[in-house]
Design a protein around this motif. Structure first.
Motif, PDB file in Angstrom:
ATOM      1  N   ALA A  79      -2.499   0.075   6.144  1.00 48.28           N
ATOM      2  CA  ALA A  79      -3.752  -0.683   6.264  1.00 48.28           C
ATOM      3  C   ALA A  79      -3.643  -1.995   5.491  1.00 48.28           C
ATOM      4  CB  ALA A  79      -4.919   0.146   5.733  1.00 48.28           C
ATOM      5  N   ILE A  80      -3.164  -1.883   4.244  1.00 47.83           N
ATOM      6  CA  ILE A  80      -3.141  -3.073   3.378  1.00 47.83           C
ATOM      7  C   ILE A  80      -1.983  -3.997   3.730  1.00 47.83           C
ATOM      8  CG2 ILE A  80      -2.905  -3.859   0.980  1.00 47.83           C
ATOM      9  CD1 ILE A  80      -4.350  -1.176   0.211  1.00 47.83           C
ATOM     10  N   LEU A  81      -0.755  -3.436   3.780  1.00 43.02           N
ATOM     11  CA  LEU A  81       0.404  -4.308   4.020  1.00 43.02           C
ATOM     12  C   LEU A  81       0.587  -4.636   5.513  1.00 43.02           C
ATOM     13  CD1 LEU A  81       3.008  -2.908   1.498  1.00 43.02           C
ATOM     14  CD2 LEU A  81       1.621  -4.956   1.291  1.00 43.02           C
ATOM     15  N   GLY A  82       0.332  -3.651   6.381  1.00 42.60           N
ATOM     16  CA  GLY A  82       0.470  -3.908   7.822  1.00 42.60           C
ATOM     17  C   GLY A  82      -0.688  -4.728   8.352  1.00 42.60           C
ATOM     18  N   GLY A  83      -1.907  -4.163   8.270  1.00 41.15           N
ATOM     19  CA  GLY A  83      -3.098  -4.871   8.761  1.00 41.15           C
ATOM     20  C   GLY A  83      -3.349  -6.155   7.997  1.00 41.15           C
ATOM     21  N   GLY A  84      -3.340  -6.036   6.651  1.00 38.26           N
ATOM     22  CA  GLY A  84      -3.562  -7.222   5.821  1.00 38.26           C
ATOM     23  C   GLY A  84      -2.501  -8.285   6.071  1.00 38.26           C
ATOM     24  N   GLY A  85      -1.251  -7.834   6.248  1.00 35.48           N
ATOM     25  CA  GLY A  85      -0.149  -8.780   6.498  1.00 35.48           C
ATOM     26  C   GLY A  85      -0.343  -9.536   7.800  1.00 35.48           C
ATOM     27  N   LEU A  86      -0.787  -8.829   8.846  1.00 32.91           N
ATOM     28  CA  LEU A  86      -1.026  -9.489  10.133  1.00 32.91           C
ATOM     29  C   LEU A  86      -2.147 -10.528  10.009  1.00 32.91           C
ATOM     30  CD1 LEU A  86      -0.830  -6.545  12.727  1.00 32.91           C
ATOM     31  CD2 LEU A  86       0.815  -8.390  12.418  1.00 32.91           C
ATOM     32  N   ILE A  87      -3.213 -10.144   9.287  1.00 35.17           N
ATOM     33  CA  ILE A  87      -4.331 -11.082   9.093  1.00 35.17           C
ATOM     34  C   ILE A  87      -3.843 -12.314   8.315  1.00 35.17           C
ATOM     35  CG2 ILE A  87      -6.582 -11.411   7.978  1.00 35.17           C
ATOM     36  CD1 ILE A  87      -7.070  -8.375   8.475  1.00 35.17           C
ATOM     37  N   ALA A  88      -3.075 -12.063   7.243  1.00 29.94           N
ATOM     38  CA  ALA A  88      -2.568 -13.178   6.423  1.00 29.94           C
ATOM     39  C   ALA A  88      -1.669 -14.094   7.252  1.00 29.94           C
ATOM     40  CB  ALA A  88      -1.793 -12.627   5.223  1.00 29.94           C
ATOM     41  N   LEU A  89      -0.806 -13.493   8.086  1.00 30.07           N
ATOM     42  CA  LEU A  89       0.081 -14.301   8.935  1.00 30.07           C
ATOM     43  C   LEU A  89      -0.736 -15.123   9.935  1.00 30.07           C
ATOM     44  CD1 LEU A  89       3.047 -14.939   9.698  1.00 30.07           C
ATOM     45  CD2 LEU A  89       2.916 -13.056  11.336  1.00 30.07           C
ATOM     46  N   TYR A 109       0.425   8.174   0.804  1.00 26.64           N
ATOM     47  CA  TYR A 109      -0.406   6.958   0.926  1.00 26.64           C
ATOM     48  C   TYR A 109       0.023   6.102   2.113  1.00 26.64           C
ATOM     49  CZ  TYR A 109      -1.562   8.362  -3.781  1.00 26.64           C
ATOM     50  OH  TYR A 109      -1.985   9.095  -4.862  1.00 26.64           O
ATOM     51  N   PHE A 110       0.723   6.715   3.084  1.00 23.84           N
ATOM     52  CA  PHE A 110       1.284   5.944   4.199  1.00 23.84           C
ATOM     53  C   PHE A 110       0.221   5.121   4.937  1.00 23.84           C
ATOM     54  CE2 PHE A 110       2.329   5.890   8.837  1.00 23.84           C
ATOM     55  CZ  PHE A 110       3.328   4.941   8.775  1.00 23.84           C
ATOM     56  N   TYR A 111      -0.919   5.764   5.270  1.00 23.04           N
ATOM     57  CA  TYR A 111      -1.951   5.055   6.044  1.00 23.04           C
ATOM     58  C   TYR A 111      -2.545   3.902   5.233  1.00 23.04           C
ATOM     59  CZ  TYR A 111      -1.748   9.069   9.194  1.00 23.04           C
ATOM     60  OH  TYR A 111      -1.327  10.044  10.057  1.00 23.04           O
ATOM     61  N   LEU A 112      -2.769   4.177   3.949  1.00 18.35           N
ATOM     62  CA  LEU A 112      -3.328   3.128   3.076  1.00 18.35           C
ATOM     63  C   LEU A 112      -2.334   1.964   2.977  1.00 18.35           C
ATOM     64  CD1 LEU A 112      -5.829   2.669   1.315  1.00 18.35           C
ATOM     65  CD2 LEU A 112      -4.556   3.584  -0.621  1.00 18.35           C
ATOM     66  N   TRP A 113      -1.086   2.315   2.839  1.00 14.86           N
ATOM     67  CA  TRP A 113       0.020   1.343   2.778  1.00 14.86           C
ATOM     68  C   TRP A 113       0.014   0.465   4.036  1.00 14.86           C
ATOM     69  CZ3 TRP A 113       3.997   0.001  -0.570  1.00 14.86           C
ATOM     70  CH2 TRP A 113       5.156  -0.547  -0.017  1.00 14.86           C
ATOM     71  N   ILE A 167      -7.829  -4.511  13.262  1.00 14.17           N
ATOM     72  CA  ILE A 167      -7.820  -3.160  13.859  1.00 14.17           C
ATOM     73  C   ILE A 167      -6.928  -2.218  13.042  1.00 14.17           C
ATOM     74  CG2 ILE A 167      -6.964  -1.874  15.880  1.00 14.17           C
ATOM     75  CD1 ILE A 167      -8.186  -4.240  17.538  1.00 14.17           C
ATOM     76  N   TRP A 168      -5.763  -2.687  12.655  1.00 11.29           N
ATOM     77  CA  TRP A 168      -4.858  -1.866  11.820  1.00 11.29           C
ATOM     78  C   TRP A 168      -5.507  -1.565  10.473  1.00 11.29           C
ATOM     79  CZ3 TRP A 168       1.150  -2.566  11.906  1.00 11.29           C
ATOM     80  CH2 TRP A 168       1.619  -2.349  13.215  1.00 11.29           C
ATOM     81  N   LEU A 169      -6.138  -2.585   9.892  1.00  7.41           N
ATOM     82  CA  LEU A 169      -6.760  -2.415   8.574  1.00  7.41           C
ATOM     83  C   LEU A 169      -7.823  -1.312   8.625  1.00  7.41           C
ATOM     84  CD1 LEU A 169      -6.895  -3.654   5.657  1.00  7.41           C
ATOM     85  CD2 LEU A 169      -8.731  -5.090   6.490  1.00  7.41           C
ATOM     86  N   VAL A 170      -8.755  -1.431   9.581  1.00  7.35           N
ATOM     87  CA  VAL A 170      -9.847  -0.459   9.695  1.00  7.35           C
ATOM     88  C   VAL A 170      -9.303   0.904  10.154  1.00  7.35           C
ATOM     89  CG1 VAL A 170     -12.021   0.077  10.868  1.00  7.35           C
ATOM     90  CG2 VAL A 170     -11.536  -2.274  10.178  1.00  7.35           C
ATOM     91  N   GLY A 171      -8.419   0.885  11.167  1.00  4.58           N
ATOM     92  CA  GLY A 171      -7.893   2.122  11.743  1.00  4.58           C
ATOM     93  C   GLY A 171      -7.099   2.940  10.739  1.00  4.58           C
ATOM     94  N   PHE A 172      -6.180   2.291  10.024  1.00  4.22           N
ATOM     95  CA  PHE A 172      -5.363   3.040   9.052  1.00  4.22           C
ATOM     96  C   PHE A 172      -6.184   3.474   7.838  1.00  4.22           C
ATOM     97  CE2 PHE A 172      -1.574   1.118  11.230  1.00  4.22           C
ATOM     98  CZ  PHE A 172      -0.976   2.318  11.558  1.00  4.22           C
TER      99      PHE A 172
END
Lengths: 189, 98
Positions: free
Chosen positions: A171-181, A165-169, A41-46
């Motif tokens: 999306a990748i580090l926040g959303g991607g990080g949650l998925i990776a975790l 680039y806050f939203y992109l940041w 959700i964070w990835l797509v939303g951001f």
């Protein structure tokens, strides 16, 4: 009762394998799914926040949050059907009430600070979610404390140092990080 | 010196106890889910659970959820203690080999 060292070794290996399988299947079942759902959700939303115009983006977040809420409820109900806690029933209700109150406090904080732009509103929400995360970590050991602190740090770095680039940041580090975790807990824990 | 437990040592019962002690004390797992986790049949799991229940190592909690009968299984404190001693005995046998 006497058994050979080989048989003892096999028994210990069987126990170890079962403990690991149970942890993955039962103990971590909710945690990893919640993380993957909200990571997506964070990835797509951001990503939407970065690249889509404001009105469409608002609707996108509304749809995504609704989907996330429904999926989280389904996962929570399924978990309750598989494993029940006779000692933590009251805790479950308190945790639910805590997150609901935190959500209301977050809305109140944004309202008090209004007018805020999209980035500020996002940062408010992220900080409140991270407060909830840290509370769960410190009180219930659901998730590691350092992960919550790391996410908070990453978010603040993006907000102050990379505003364009806050939203992109996120999306990748926040959303991607949650998925990776979530995937790490599923396959490595 | 820790002692092995004959009831627990049977392979399926050993795996049942390993799964149950992994849960927090007070947590109980649904029968069908435990069966899937162990990859055994209903009858097989039921028979082994009865043995463990007779030994007071586990408790079976039969309840109705949405008007359907459901059985939840949990390890007792005694079951946890006996399992821990069994594991210790296994480790001692392994150490004595080295």
């Amino acid at each position: 009762m006497n058994i050979s060292p080989t048989e003892a070794e096999e028994s210990l290996a069987a126990i170890q394998a079962m403990v690991q399988k149970t942890r993955r299947s039962i103990s971590s079942s909710g945690a990893y799914l919640f993380l993957i759902i909200w990571g997506c959700i964070w990835l797509v939303g951001f990503m939407g926040s970065q690249f889509l115009p404001a009105p469409i983006n608002g609707w996108l977040w509304l749809v995504l949050d609704t989907i996330g809420g429904v999926l989280s409820a389904i996962v929570g109900i399924r978990m309750g059907q598989q494993v029940r806690s006779t000692t933590h029933n009251h805790s479950g209700k308190r945790i639910g009430a805590f997150w609901l109150l935190l959500f209301l406090y977050c809305i109140a904080a944004i309202t008090v600070a209004w007018p805020v732009d999209g980035k500020q509103a996002s940062m408010f929400i992220i900080l409140f979610v991270m407060v909830g995360w840290l509370a769960m970590s410190l009180l219930y050991s659901f998730t590691p404390v350092w992960v919550g602190l790391a996410f908070t740090g990453i978010s603040l770095v993006g907000y102050f140092l990379l505003p364009e680039y806050f939203y992109l940041w996120m999306a990748i580090l926040g959303g991607g990080g949650l998925i990776a975790l979530g995937l790490y807990i599923r396959y490595r824990w | 010196m820790a002692e092995l437990n004959e009831t627990i040592h049977q392979p399926v019962r050993l795996r049942i106890m390993a799964a149950l002690v992994t849960l927090s004390p007070g947590d109980e797992v649904e029968f069908t889910y435990l069966r899937q986790l162990l990859d055994v049949t209903d009858g097989n799991l039921g028979a082994h659970l009865r043995k463990l229940e007779e030994a007071t190592y586990i408790t079976l909690n039969k309840v109705f959820v949405d008007r359907k009968p459901r059985t939840f299984v949990s390890a007792t404190l005694r079951g946890r203690a006996v399992f821990a001693e069994h594991v210790k005995a296994l480790e001692e046998i392994l150490k004595s080999k080295k």
